[in-house]
Design an enzyme around this catalytic site. Structure first.
Site, mmCIF file in Angstrom:
data_model
loop_
_atom_site.group_PDB
_atom_site.id
_atom_site.type_symbol
_atom_site.label_atom_id
_atom_site.label_comp_id
_atom_site.label_asym_id
_atom_site.label_seq_id
_atom_site.Cartn_x
_atom_site.Cartn_y
_atom_site.Cartn_z
ATOM 1 N N LYS A 54 0.844 -1.208 0.000
ATOM 2 C CA LYS A 54 0.000 0.000 0.000
ATOM 3 C C LYS A 54 0.877 1.256 0.000
ATOM 4 C CE LYS A 54 -3.810 -2.290 2.422
ATOM 5 N NZ LYS A 54 -4.491 -2.601 3.688
ATOM 6 N N GLN A 98 -4.343 -1.454 10.060
ATOM 7 C CA GLN A 98 -4.318 -2.780 9.430
ATOM 8 C C GLN A 98 -4.884 -3.824 10.387
ATOM 9 O OE1 GLN A 98 -3.503 -3.296 6.219
ATOM 10 N NE2 GLN A 98 -3.854 -5.497 6.353
ATOM 11 N N ASP A 121 -11.060 3.117 4.956
ATOM 12 C CA ASP A 121 -11.377 1.690 4.865
ATOM 13 C C ASP A 121 -12.892 1.462 4.819
ATOM 14 O OD1 ASP A 121 -9.391 -0.288 4.688
ATOM 15 O OD2 ASP A 121 -8.746 0.046 6.759
HETATM 16 N N1 GUN Z 1 -6.928 -6.648 6.591
HETATM 17 C C1 GUN Z 1 -7.323 -7.348 5.484
HETATM 18 N N2 GUN Z 1 -7.892 -6.520 4.571
HETATM 19 C C2 GUN Z 1 -7.861 -5.288 5.101
HETATM 20 C C3 GUN Z 1 -8.300 -4.008 4.633
HETATM 21 O O1 GUN Z 1 -8.850 -3.848 3.529
HETATM 22 N N3 GUN Z 1 -8.067 -2.958 5.468
HETATM 23 C C4 GUN Z 1 -7.493 -3.117 6.691
HETATM 24 N N4 GUN Z 1 -7.350 -2.039 7.443
HETATM 25 N N5 GUN Z 1 -7.080 -4.279 7.160
HETATM 26 C C5 GUN Z 1 -7.260 -5.360 6.368
#
Ligand code: GUN
Length: 292
Positions: A54, A98, A121
């Protein structure tokens, strides 16, 4: 049987970045650099890989990003206080924590503490609620990316049976809402199957579109799929092998068999994964535009 169409998230995400470049330039012209704060707790290696890809994308696009790495034994209080600082910091338009978090920390409390206007998110109850009534603000990145893939390849869900495997707040639940909303390209008839569903294959065998988000390698096998179904594989699972890395990435779909039966299918890697990141960029730009 003819070859199935490979739904390339790499290709679709490239066109998303193309479309976003004017919006990024307009923000930069106003001296606004879209900024994302990423919070990573602990040493989970898969989470570290996701976070790195990311931030790499944000750097490549010359957007601002900073990762806050906290040890796995950090207190909930300390994490909440960091989020409070990030909420108040105008440099960051988006905040991403995350998941998963260590067990001693309440994910609900943490998600609730993120300012909904910075919740790129789309996990905050306010944003989840807005989506569920068909007035979305931030749509969670993976489901949003899936809809974008379907749109790109002109796969219309109207009058289609859509079966979603998995009911997580990150993918299963929001994609079931998006596919069934009365919107352009959607309006599908969606069924959610989960660990409590008996005889899952009786649902998948009738499905025109199957979206698999279970985190179980190779769960969907060819005998569970009807001819010409569209298959979207959300799984990214590490399976041990003899390579230098010691593992390979596989999806929730048994690729060899299912790709012979499906009319269209997303690969792993290169399918849904790149779209999740592209939608995170898009949501962060949207947040920056809203907050300017
Ligand atoms: N863990 C797995 N997918 C995601 C996501 O799209 N965002 C976040 N913050 N954590 C994740």
């Amino acid at each position: 049987m003819s070859e199935s169409l490979i739904l390339s998230g790499k290709e679709v995400s490239a066109s998303v970045y193309d479309d976003l470049s004017d919006r990024i330039d307009a923000l930069l012209d106003n001296d606004i650099i879209p900024g994302l704060a990423v919070v990573l707790v602990g040493e989970d290696s898969a989470s570290q890989v996701y976070v790195r890809s990311k931030t790499r994308t944000f750097n490549k696009l010359k957007l601002h990003t900073k990762t806050y790495e906290l040890p796995s034994n950090v207190t909930e209080e300390k994490l909440l206080s960091l989020i409070s600082e990030l909420n108040d910091d105008p440099i960051f338009h988006g905040i991403l924590v995350q998941l998963p978090l260590p067990k001693h920390i309440s994910s609900d409390k943490v998600i609730n503490s993120i300012l909904p206007q910075k919740d790129v998110d789309g996990f905050h109850p306010e944003n989840a609620g807005l989506l569920s009534i068909g007035r979305p603000r931030f749509i969670p990145c993976t489901p949003k990316g899936i809809m974008r893939i379907l749109q790109h390849y002109q796969i219309d869900l109207r009058r289609k049976n859509v079966v979603v495997l998995g009911r997580s707040n990150i993918v299963g639940r929001p994609i079931s809402i998006l596919t069934s909303l009365k919107t352009e390209g959607a309006n599908g008839t969606t069924t959610i199957c989960h660990s409590g569903t008996p005889d899952i294959e009786s649902y998948t065998k009738r499905a025109d579109v199957i979206i698999v988000a279970l985190g179980v390698p190779g769960f969907l096998t060819s005998d569970m799929v009807k001819d010409n179904a569209v298959v979207i594989d959300v799984g990214i699972n590490r399976v041990d092998d003899d390579s230098d890395k010691g593992y390979k990435l596989v999806g929730d779909v048994e690729w060899e068999g299912v790709c012979r039966k499906a009319s269209a299918i997303t690969p792993v890697p290169g399918g849904v994964g790149p779209m999740t990141i592209a939608m995170l960029v898009e949501n962060t730009i949207e947040a920056a535009e809203n907050l300017q």
